[in-house]
Design a protein around this motif. Structure first.
Motif, PDB file in Angstrom:
ATOM      1  N   UNK A 100       0.853  -1.183   0.000  1.00 15.13           N
ATOM      2  CA  UNK A 100       0.000   0.000   0.000  1.00 15.13           C
ATOM      3  C   UNK A 100       0.894   1.239   0.000  1.00 15.13           C
ATOM      4  N   UNK A 101       0.539   2.224  -0.831  1.00 16.90           N
ATOM      5  CA  UNK A 101       1.302   3.464  -0.917  1.00 16.90           C
ATOM      6  C   UNK A 101       0.721   4.510   0.033  1.00 16.90           C
ATOM      7  N   UNK A 102       1.609   5.261   0.675  1.00 15.29           N
ATOM      8  CA  UNK A 102       1.197   6.304   1.619  1.00 15.29           C
ATOM      9  C   UNK A 102       1.855   7.628   1.230  1.00 15.29           C
ATOM     10  N   UNK A 143      10.335  14.244  16.018  1.00  7.59           N
ATOM     11  CA  UNK A 143       9.989  13.575  14.765  1.00  7.59           C
ATOM     12  C   UNK A 143       8.472  13.398  14.700  1.00  7.59           C
ATOM     13  N   UNK A 144       7.845  14.090  13.749  1.00  9.10           N
ATOM     14  CA  UNK A 144       6.404  13.993  13.555  1.00  9.10           C
ATOM     15  C   UNK A 144       6.097  13.791  12.079  1.00  9.10           C
ATOM     16  N   UNK A 145       4.878  13.328  11.814  1.00 17.40           N
ATOM     17  CA  UNK A 145       4.546  12.979  10.430  1.00 17.40           C
ATOM     18  C   UNK A 145       3.050  13.086  10.173  1.00 17.40           C
ATOM     19  N   UNK A 146       2.712  13.572   8.983  1.00 13.45           N
ATOM     20  CA  UNK A 146       1.344  13.498   8.460  1.00 13.45           C
ATOM     21  C   UNK A 146       1.314  12.353   7.459  1.00 13.45           C
ATOM     22  N   UNK A 147       0.245  11.561   7.464  1.00 13.89           N
ATOM     23  CA  UNK A 147       0.156  10.418   6.564  1.00 13.89           C
ATOM     24  C   UNK A 147      -1.247  10.282   6.001  1.00 13.89           C
ATOM     25  N   UNK A 148      -1.308   9.988   4.698  1.00 16.85           N
ATOM     26  CA  UNK A 148      -2.581   9.757   4.027  1.00 16.85           C
ATOM     27  C   UNK A 148      -2.479   8.544   3.121  1.00 16.85           C
ATOM     28  N   UNK A 149      -3.623   7.878   2.983  1.00 20.63           N
ATOM     29  CA  UNK A 149      -3.774   6.810   2.004  1.00 20.63           C
ATOM     30  C   UNK A 149      -4.985   7.173   1.159  1.00 20.63           C
ATOM     31  N   UNK A 150      -4.717   7.757  -0.026  1.00 15.02           N
ATOM     32  CA  UNK A 150      -5.809   8.294  -0.819  1.00 15.02           C
ATOM     33  C   UNK A 150      -6.407   9.507  -0.124  1.00 15.02           C
ATOM     34  N   UNK A 151      -7.705   9.450   0.123  1.00 16.88           N
ATOM     35  CA  UNK A 151      -8.389  10.551   0.814  1.00 16.88           C
ATOM     36  C   UNK A 151      -8.478  10.332   2.322  1.00 16.88           C
ATOM     37  N   UNK A 152      -7.975   9.201   2.792  1.00 19.44           N
ATOM     38  CA  UNK A 152      -8.047   8.868   4.228  1.00 19.44           C
ATOM     39  C   UNK A 152      -6.818   9.396   4.969  1.00 19.44           C
ATOM     40  N   UNK A 155      -2.565   9.808   9.814  1.00 23.81           N
ATOM     41  CA  UNK A 155      -1.766  10.456  10.855  1.00 23.81           C
ATOM     42  C   UNK A 155      -1.741  11.951  10.645  1.00 23.81           C
ATOM     43  N   UNK A 156      -1.940  12.696  11.719  1.00 24.08           N
ATOM     44  CA  UNK A 156      -1.901  14.159  11.672  1.00 24.08           C
ATOM     45  C   UNK A 156      -0.980  14.642  12.782  1.00 24.08           C
TER      46      UNK A 156
END
Length: 221
Positions: A100-102, A143-152, A155-156
């Motif tokens: 799965x791509x993020x 170390x922080x990160x925002x993450x999405x999979x498509x429109x979902x 992580x914020x």
């Protein structure tokens, strides 16, 4: 890259021994402050870089002048290196065997201690130019990160300290100028490229590196 970093470290240690054994002339030490915008990007081995993200660096800088035109330059700064990428099977979001791509945005902050050499021109009309080369040492403090999979959104501003390596090494190359303003004070302006060559993740199945350009501004006193 490991060989390069070893050579650089040995070179700086050799210089330190030489300076102690041959203090013929004292050319002085200069201390200053820096505040620098950075423009970072993420380069995953398996994945792609999406875009550049801005950050900031600030702290102390110092030049140990060991010859009229040469300085050992170091500092102690808080540096943000941000960037966006698309990567597959990224912890802690991924589970299962299907790739799965993020879409990710990294927000990393380091205490940086550079070890560099400055080669300077002779001063003329209150200004001089320099080139700079050396090793960057970074110690992760956030170390922080925002993450999405498509429109979902997965992580914020998610804390990813456990998935980020504590130490980051990089090569520094840059140049600029110093300009006298009053008495011993002078301003510094230049451009630095910081090329990270160590994996910033603790995940052994991924190799991700971060790099940045810095517009250097500082004041020596």
């Amino acid at each position: 890259m490991k060989k390069i970093s070893t050579i650089l470290i040995l070179s700086f240690l050799s210089f330190g021994v030489w300076a102690q054994n041959f203090p013929a002339i004292n050319y002085g030490f200069r201390l200053g402050l820096t505040a620098t915008p950075t423009f970072g990007w993420i380069k995953p081995e398996q994945g792609k870089t999406n875009s550049i993200a801005s950050g900031f660096s600030y702290g102390l800088i110092g030049d140990f002048n060991f010859a009229p035109n040469y300085s050992f330059s170091t500092g102690l700064t808080i540096t943000s290196i941000n960037g966006k990428s698309t990567e597959a099977n990224v912890a802690p979001y991924h589970s299962g065997s299907i790739p799965i791509a993020y879409d990710l945005k990294y927000k990393l902050q380091y205490i940086e201690v550079p070890l560099t050499v400055k080669l300077k021109t002779l001063k003329a009309d209150g200004k001089r130019w320099y080139g700079q080369f050396g090793l960057s040492n970074g110690f992760n403090i956030s170390a922080k990160q925002d993450a999405k999979n498509g429109s979902s959104t997965l992580g914020d501003n998610l804390k990813i300290t456990d998935y980020t390596k504590f130490y980051r090494a990089g090569l520094i190359i840059g140049g600029g100028g110093e300009f006298d303003i009053s008495g011993n004070a002078s301003i510094l302006a230049g451009l630095t490229y910081n090329n990270g060559f160590t994996n910033i993740t603790t995940d052994k199945s991924r190799d991700v590196r971060n790099h940045y350009l810095a517009l250097n501004f500082g004041v020596f006193f």
